[in-house]
Design an enzyme around this catalytic site. Structure first.
Site, PDB file in Angstrom:
ATOM      1  N   GLY A 247      -8.741  -9.224  -5.796  1.00 30.99           N
ATOM      2  CA  GLY A 247      -9.536  -8.571  -6.819  1.00 30.99           C
ATOM      3  C   GLY A 247      -8.795  -7.448  -7.506  1.00 30.99           C
ATOM      4  N   ASP A 248      -8.324  -6.445  -6.731  1.00 30.11           N
ATOM      5  CA  ASP A 248      -7.549  -5.341  -7.305  1.00 30.11           C
ATOM      6  C   ASP A 248      -6.200  -5.222  -6.600  1.00 30.11           C
ATOM      7  OD1 ASP A 248      -8.370  -4.488  -4.838  1.00 30.11           O
ATOM      8  OD2 ASP A 248      -9.152  -2.540  -5.504  1.00 30.11           O
ATOM      9  N   GLU A 249      -5.702  -6.362  -6.094  1.00 31.45           N
ATOM     10  CA  GLU A 249      -4.457  -6.391  -5.331  1.00 31.45           C
ATOM     11  C   GLU A 249      -3.384  -7.128  -6.126  1.00 31.45           C
ATOM     12  OE1 GLU A 249      -5.538  -8.352  -1.768  1.00 31.45           O
ATOM     13  OE2 GLU A 249      -6.988  -6.815  -1.155  1.00 31.45           O
TER      14      GLU A 249
END
Length: 345
Positions: A247-249
């Site tokens: 997701g936010d990686e």
């Protein structure tokens, strides 16, 4: 010509349209309709055969007796005038008496051989210019059909390969950011290992991204991810690989980089860029990033690097988050020892 000779000539015109009837002096008494296409009929009839056609093999001949001596042998000829075309021929002496042609003359039957396609092009020949039993035209049709089929198959294969490449690219692409996705990570690493290219791997997580989603909604989160990806791409080189693996990686692979200080410099530039507020419908969205890196050159074997580098970069990322987030850490062996100590405590 006698009536019998004229009848023979008419018959040969149908059966052997590339023939020439020669008289005893080697002059052309009659030429088949296709052979006559090589030059105007009035110029061919009465002309000396060897003045229109050069005998290349088996031997150069100068007289009719020389030609008659080559009866039954395969002859290789070349037209002397335009168009210059190679021909194949066989000569048969005519019986004495002249009932079937010029007394003491010969029948020369010719073909274009391998030059048939060039002859068809230059002389505008059609099926009517060949004997009804001549398979030349059918063979040319088959060759043309085969060529067309092969070209169609080639174009189809190209389209299929293009579609396959597009499908693979789509499967390896994150639709939101346009970056490579998690599926692409293993093939990228495998290719680097196979080419024995040193690289640095940086794992990066966005800080405070959950707060953006909670405060402004998922549309704002998507907007932030897109601009964050664009900012990271701006701080990397063309040969580097940037992937969104969660997701936010994100994962950043720096090809050819073996210096830890350089990895730190790049990572810190990326983090600084991400700390600039991102506007969403007039509202500032504030994020940052934590990052951890590892160098492939620190592992003795490529297989060891592929197995460990992601794990070690993740350990370094955890160290960066533990240090207060918004910073970068290069992997050090002591970090692994600290993690194992925490697990055992």
């Amino acid at each position: 010509m006698s009536g019998a000779a004229e009848g023979l000539a008419g018959l040969l015109d149908q059966l052997c349209p590339m023939h020439a009837l020669l008289d005893a002096t080697g002059h052309i008494a009659h030429a088949g309709p296709t052979l006559a296409r090589l030059c105007p009929k009035e110029e061919m009839t009465g002309a000396r055969f060897l003045e229109l056609f050069e005998l290349r093999r088996p031997a150069r001949s100068a007289t009719m007796d020389d030609l008659r001596a080559l009866a039954g042998r395969g002859l290789h000829l070349m037209t002397r005038g335009a168009p210059r075309l190679p021909l194949k021929a066989v000569l048969t002496p005519l019986p004495e008496g002249g009932t079937l042609g010029p007394s003491g003359g010969a029948l020369v039957n010719m073909s274009f051989g391998i030059a048939v396609t060039e002859a068809i092009r230059q002389l505008n020949l059609t099926a009517r210019d060949f004997a009804a039993t001549d398979l030349t035209v059918e063979m040319l049709y088959l060759i043309e059909a085969k060529t067309a089929a092969m070209e169609a198959s080639r174009l189809l294969n190209l389209r299929l390969q293009g579609a396959k490449a597009a499908a693979e690219e789509q499967a390896f692409t994150d639709t939101l950011t346009g970056l490579k996705n998690r599926r692409a990570l293993d093939p990228v690493l495998t290719q680097l290992m196979a080419s024995e290219t040193d690289f640095a791997l940086v794992q990066l997580d966005l800080d405070y991204f959950k707060e953006v989603n909670d405060q402004f909604g998922h549309a704002a989160g998507d907007h932030v991810l897109q601009l964050a990806a664009r900012a990271m791409r701006a701080e990397t080189r063309k040969e580097d690989v940037l992937l969104r693996v969660g997701g936010d990686e994100f994962v950043l692979i720096l090809s050819g980089v073996t210096d830890a200080a350089r990895v730190r410099d790049i990572a810190e530039r990326v983090i600084a860029r991400l700390e600039a507020p991102i506007d969403y419908e007039g509202q500032p969205c504030q994020i940052s990033a934590s990052a951890g890196g590892a160098l492939s050159c620190r592992y003795p074997h490529p297989q060891a690097a592929e197995a460990r580098i992601m794990e070690d970069a993740d350990i370094a990322l955890y160290a960066a988050k533990s240090a207060g987030r918004g910073c970068f850490r290069n992997f050090e062996p002591s970090m692994r020892q600290d993690r194992e100590a925490r697990r055992s405590s």
